[in-house]
Design a protein around this motif. Structure first.
Motif, PDB file in Angstrom:
ATOM      1  N   TYR A 161      -6.132  -3.160  13.423  1.00  0.00           N
ATOM      2  CA  TYR A 161      -7.268  -3.819  12.781  1.00  0.00           C
ATOM      3  C   TYR A 161      -7.118  -5.341  12.822  1.00  0.00           C
ATOM      4  O   TYR A 161      -8.038  -6.070  13.223  1.00  0.00           O
ATOM      5  CB  TYR A 161      -7.381  -3.328  11.341  1.00  0.00           C
ATOM      6  CG  TYR A 161      -8.503  -3.943  10.537  1.00  0.00           C
ATOM      7  CD1 TYR A 161      -9.831  -3.764  10.894  1.00  0.00           C
ATOM      8  CD2 TYR A 161      -8.222  -4.690   9.389  1.00  0.00           C
ATOM      9  CE1 TYR A 161     -10.861  -4.329  10.142  1.00  0.00           C
ATOM     10  CE2 TYR A 161      -9.246  -5.246   8.623  1.00  0.00           C
ATOM     11  CZ  TYR A 161     -10.554  -5.067   9.006  1.00  0.00           C
ATOM     12  OH  TYR A 161     -11.573  -5.619   8.266  1.00  0.00           O
ATOM     13  N   LEU A 166     -10.329  -7.287  14.481  1.00  0.00           N
ATOM     14  CA  LEU A 166     -10.895  -8.471  13.841  1.00  0.00           C
ATOM     15  C   LEU A 166     -11.053  -9.659  14.796  1.00  0.00           C
ATOM     16  O   LEU A 166     -12.130 -10.270  14.847  1.00  0.00           O
ATOM     17  CB  LEU A 166     -10.062  -8.872  12.625  1.00  0.00           C
ATOM     18  CG  LEU A 166     -10.256  -8.029  11.357  1.00  0.00           C
ATOM     19  CD1 LEU A 166      -9.407  -8.580  10.221  1.00  0.00           C
ATOM     20  CD2 LEU A 166     -11.725  -7.988  10.940  1.00  0.00           C
ATOM     21  N   LYS A 169     -13.950  -8.813  16.918  1.00  0.00           N
ATOM     22  CA  LYS A 169     -15.132  -8.314  16.196  1.00  0.00           C
ATOM     23  C   LYS A 169     -15.548  -6.926  16.686  1.00  0.00           C
ATOM     24  O   LYS A 169     -16.716  -6.660  16.978  1.00  0.00           O
ATOM     25  CB  LYS A 169     -16.293  -9.299  16.320  1.00  0.00           C
ATOM     26  CG  LYS A 169     -16.008 -10.650  15.685  1.00  0.00           C
ATOM     27  CD  LYS A 169     -17.197 -11.587  15.772  1.00  0.00           C
ATOM     28  CE  LYS A 169     -16.891 -12.928  15.103  1.00  0.00           C
ATOM     29  NZ  LYS A 169     -18.026 -13.872  15.183  1.00  0.00           N
ATOM     30  N   MET A 171     -15.559  -2.673  16.020  1.00  0.00           N
ATOM     31  CA  MET A 171     -15.461  -1.625  15.017  1.00  0.00           C
ATOM     32  C   MET A 171     -14.210  -0.786  15.268  1.00  0.00           C
ATOM     33  O   MET A 171     -13.905  -0.433  16.413  1.00  0.00           O
ATOM     34  CB  MET A 171     -16.686  -0.711  15.054  1.00  0.00           C
ATOM     35  CG  MET A 171     -17.958  -1.323  14.508  1.00  0.00           C
ATOM     36  SD  MET A 171     -17.950  -1.527  12.706  1.00  0.00           S
ATOM     37  CE  MET A 171     -18.101   0.169  12.137  1.00  0.00           C
ATOM     38  N   LYS A 202     -13.095   0.844   3.669  1.00  0.00           N
ATOM     39  CA  LYS A 202     -14.056   0.009   2.935  1.00  0.00           C
ATOM     40  C   LYS A 202     -14.129  -1.409   3.499  1.00  0.00           C
ATOM     41  O   LYS A 202     -14.997  -2.191   3.118  1.00  0.00           O
ATOM     42  CB  LYS A 202     -13.679  -0.049   1.456  1.00  0.00           C
ATOM     43  CG  LYS A 202     -13.564   1.312   0.776  1.00  0.00           C
ATOM     44  CD  LYS A 202     -14.812   2.165   0.922  1.00  0.00           C
ATOM     45  CE  LYS A 202     -14.669   3.501   0.227  1.00  0.00           C
ATOM     46  NZ  LYS A 202     -15.846   4.377   0.451  1.00  0.00           N
ATOM     47  N   GLN A 203     -13.222  -1.743   4.394  1.00  0.00           N
ATOM     48  CA  GLN A 203     -13.189  -3.092   4.949  1.00  0.00           C
ATOM     49  C   GLN A 203     -14.240  -3.265   6.046  1.00  0.00           C
ATOM     50  O   GLN A 203     -14.747  -2.301   6.613  1.00  0.00           O
ATOM     51  CB  GLN A 203     -11.796  -3.388   5.526  1.00  0.00           C
ATOM     52  CG  GLN A 203     -10.687  -3.296   4.491  1.00  0.00           C
ATOM     53  CD  GLN A 203      -9.332  -3.555   5.091  1.00  0.00           C
ATOM     54  OE1 GLN A 203      -8.920  -4.711   5.266  1.00  0.00           O
ATOM     55  NE2 GLN A 203      -8.621  -2.493   5.421  1.00  0.00           N
ATOM     56  N   LYS A 204     -14.523  -4.523   6.317  1.00  0.00           N
ATOM     57  CA  LYS A 204     -15.467  -4.877   7.369  1.00  0.00           C
ATOM     58  C   LYS A 204     -15.000  -4.330   8.709  1.00  0.00           C
ATOM     59  O   LYS A 204     -13.803  -4.346   9.018  1.00  0.00           O
ATOM     60  CB  LYS A 204     -15.593  -6.397   7.438  1.00  0.00           C
ATOM     61  CG  LYS A 204     -16.636  -6.924   8.397  1.00  0.00           C
ATOM     62  CD  LYS A 204     -16.690  -8.441   8.332  1.00  0.00           C
ATOM     63  CE  LYS A 204     -17.762  -9.002   9.262  1.00  0.00           C
ATOM     64  NZ  LYS A 204     -17.798 -10.490   9.211  1.00  0.00           N
ATOM     65  N   TYR A 205     -15.937  -3.844   9.510  1.00  0.00           N
ATOM     66  CA  TYR A 205     -15.678  -3.352  10.864  1.00  0.00           C
ATOM     67  C   TYR A 205     -14.864  -2.059  10.917  1.00  0.00           C
ATOM     68  O   TYR A 205     -14.339  -1.707  11.983  1.00  0.00           O
ATOM     69  CB  TYR A 205     -14.959  -4.400  11.734  1.00  0.00           C
ATOM     70  CG  TYR A 205     -15.695  -5.684  11.955  1.00  0.00           C
ATOM     71  CD1 TYR A 205     -17.079  -5.723  12.079  1.00  0.00           C
ATOM     72  CD2 TYR A 205     -14.994  -6.885  12.065  1.00  0.00           C
ATOM     73  CE1 TYR A 205     -17.751  -6.924  12.290  1.00  0.00           C
ATOM     74  CE2 TYR A 205     -15.652  -8.093  12.282  1.00  0.00           C
ATOM     75  CZ  TYR A 205     -17.035  -8.094  12.394  1.00  0.00           C
ATOM     76  OH  TYR A 205     -17.687  -9.285  12.606  1.00  0.00           O
ATOM     77  N   TYR A 207     -14.795   2.141  10.285  1.00  0.00           N
ATOM     78  CA  TYR A 207     -15.619   3.336  10.077  1.00  0.00           C
ATOM     79  C   TYR A 207     -14.722   4.547   9.854  1.00  0.00           C
ATOM     80  O   TYR A 207     -13.774   4.790  10.619  1.00  0.00           O
ATOM     81  CB  TYR A 207     -16.514   3.593  11.288  1.00  0.00           C
ATOM     82  CG  TYR A 207     -17.139   4.970  11.310  1.00  0.00           C
ATOM     83  CD1 TYR A 207     -18.364   5.212  10.687  1.00  0.00           C
ATOM     84  CD2 TYR A 207     -16.498   6.037  11.939  1.00  0.00           C
ATOM     85  CE1 TYR A 207     -18.932   6.477  10.694  1.00  0.00           C
ATOM     86  CE2 TYR A 207     -17.067   7.299  11.959  1.00  0.00           C
ATOM     87  CZ  TYR A 207     -18.287   7.512  11.333  1.00  0.00           C
ATOM     88  OH  TYR A 207     -18.839   8.769  11.342  1.00  0.00           O
ATOM     89  N   LYS A 313     -23.412   2.484   7.787  1.00  0.00           N
ATOM     90  CA  LYS A 313     -22.598   1.318   8.111  1.00  0.00           C
ATOM     91  C   LYS A 313     -22.440   1.163   9.622  1.00  0.00           C
ATOM     92  O   LYS A 313     -22.637   0.076  10.175  1.00  0.00           O
ATOM     93  CB  LYS A 313     -21.216   1.447   7.452  1.00  0.00           C
ATOM     94  CG  LYS A 313     -20.258   0.292   7.725  1.00  0.00           C
ATOM     95  CD  LYS A 313     -18.933   0.546   7.014  1.00  0.00           C
ATOM     96  CE  LYS A 313     -17.949  -0.592   7.206  1.00  0.00           C
ATOM     97  NZ  LYS A 313     -16.658  -0.351   6.486  1.00  0.00           N
ATOM     98  N   TYR A 314     -22.129   2.253  10.289  1.00  0.00           N
ATOM     99  CA  TYR A 314     -21.907   2.183  11.736  1.00  0.00           C
ATOM    100  C   TYR A 314     -23.204   1.906  12.487  1.00  0.00           C
ATOM    101  O   TYR A 314     -23.268   1.034  13.360  1.00  0.00           O
ATOM    102  CB  TYR A 314     -21.278   3.480  12.241  1.00  0.00           C
ATOM    103  CG  TYR A 314     -21.021   3.452  13.733  1.00  0.00           C
ATOM    104  CD1 TYR A 314     -19.932   2.758  14.254  1.00  0.00           C
ATOM    105  CD2 TYR A 314     -21.870   4.096  14.628  1.00  0.00           C
ATOM    106  CE1 TYR A 314     -19.699   2.710  15.614  1.00  0.00           C
ATOM    107  CE2 TYR A 314     -21.640   4.045  15.991  1.00  0.00           C
ATOM    108  CZ  TYR A 314     -20.555   3.358  16.483  1.00  0.00           C
ATOM    109  OH  TYR A 314     -20.331   3.304  17.839  1.00  0.00           O
ATOM    110  N   ARG A 317     -24.461  -1.613  12.090  1.00  0.00           N
ATOM    111  CA  ARG A 317     -23.627  -2.533  12.855  1.00  0.00           C
ATOM    112  C   ARG A 317     -23.958  -2.467  14.345  1.00  0.00           C
ATOM    113  O   ARG A 317     -24.071  -3.490  15.021  1.00  0.00           O
ATOM    114  CB  ARG A 317     -22.147  -2.197  12.613  1.00  0.00           C
ATOM    115  CG  ARG A 317     -21.165  -2.864  13.563  1.00  0.00           C
ATOM    116  CD  ARG A 317     -21.060  -4.343  13.348  1.00  0.00           C
ATOM    117  NE  ARG A 317     -20.167  -4.947  14.335  1.00  0.00           N
ATOM    118  CZ  ARG A 317     -20.147  -6.243  14.625  1.00  0.00           C
ATOM    119  NH1 ARG A 317     -20.959  -7.070  14.015  1.00  0.00           N
ATOM    120  NH2 ARG A 317     -19.308  -6.719  15.520  1.00  0.00           N
TER     121      ARG A 317
END
Length: 326
Positions: A161, A166, A169, A171, A202-205, A207, A313-314, A317
């Motif tokens: 991650y 990150l 950017k 997923m 629960k974090q950004k990017y 799933y 969420k997915y 995005r």
């Protein structure tokens, strides 16, 4: 309560052949032909008639097929959402021809440690994944990292991650490993470890379909009250151009398609097989993600609600929600 009464997904096996030898998969051991373009075109037309929205061109390694770009292009032209997962070894060769043709492009990566990842995959493919990420980004593509989670690589999720997803950017799709047939995937994740995945997601990017976690806590599918709706939500087409029921992993029955997928799927003999979905002895305890995900989408129950936040969420995005609405 059933809310969608037609199949939503096609798992289209372009070949069972693979250029990797993953320790948690046996598909690469199978002899296999390659699907034919004329069969694909006809089958896609019938899949549209049946109401299917998403076509996953899979394998084996789907990029081994020399016409994979034509299949993807034809599917998109007919209005399907396309998805493809690759180990990355052949993506640099295919990247230009695949540009814009894969709505959900997944690169498999199970560790930030080159040796650990390559050992699990049975070939040296780690560097190809990193190269593929950069090539895809340079072409304006938005690939995902598909991380198959075992006990032994839980400690690698954070590194993948932080070091790979990150900065690029991307997923990170957390895919809890599942057992099937005689394939061993090691000791299953504990409830504490499953909760760790939920918290991490629960974090950004990131799933994770939380319905996967709930199903494992519940002991998987139960044949007296099946959650699995594999055969009525997902059409499995083999490289031999056969309809496989109730799912690829069980493969209890195969039906030659012969240009008549719609007629075959709606026939009485297939309906009888569909009626057995989730109820066969081998279905007890099943947690196979690729069939449970569409199963969660068609019936309004607690799994539907568990799956909803991650699904939104997915798709928000990736932008695929627009295609689904259309």
């Amino acid at each position: 309560m059933r809310i969608i009464h037609h199949p939503v997904l096609a798992n289209y096996y372009v070949t069972y052949r693979c250029n990797a030898k993953c320790s948690f998969c046996d598909i690469w051991e199978k002899p296999s032909p390659y699907i034919k373009l004329e069969d694909v075109i006809q089958n896609l037309k019938d899949l549209r008639r049946l109401g299917v929205n998403v076509v996953d061109f899979t394998g084996g390694e789907p990029l081994l097929h020399r016409q994979i770009d034509l299949f993807l292009g034809a599917a998109q032209e007919m209005g399907f959402i396309t998805t493809l997962t690759t180990n990355g070894m052949l993506y640099p060769k295919w990247a230009e021809r695949l540009k814009g043709k894969v709505d959900m492009l997944h690169f498999s990566l199970d560790s930030a440690d080159k040796t650990e990842h390559d050992t699990g995959r049975g070939v040296a493919c780690f560097d190809f994944v990193l190269e593929s990420i950069q090539i895809a980004k340079s072409l304006g593509e938005r690939p995902d990292i598909l991380f198959t989670v075992f006990k032994h690589n839980l400690n690698q999720i954070e590194r993948v991650y932080q070091e790979i997803c990150l900065p690029n950017k991307l997923m990170l799709l957390l895919n809890p490993a599942f057992e099937y047939n005689q394939v061993e995937t090691g000791e299953q994740l504990s409830e504490e470890e499953l909760e760790y995945l939920v918290r991490f997601s629960k974090q950004k990017y990131v799933y994770l379909n939380e319905a996967f976690v709930q199903l494992r806590k519940d002991g998987g599918n139960h044949i007296d009250k099946p959650v699995c709706k594999a055969a009525s939500t997902t059409l499995v087409i083999s490289p031999e151009n056969e309809l496989v029921l109730p799912c690829y992993h069980l493969g209890a029955k195969t039906f030659p398609i012969n240009g008549q997928l719609y007629e075959k799927y709606t026939s009485q003999e297939v309906k009888e097989q569909i009626a057995l979905e989730g109820r066969l002895p081998a279905c007890e305890g099943c947690t196979i993600n690729c069939y449970m995900q569409p199963s969660f989408a068609v019936e309004l129950n607690r799994y539907w609600w568990k799956a909803l936040p991650s699904t939104l969420k997915y798709n928000l995005r990736k932008g695929t929600w627009k295609r689904m609405l259309s």
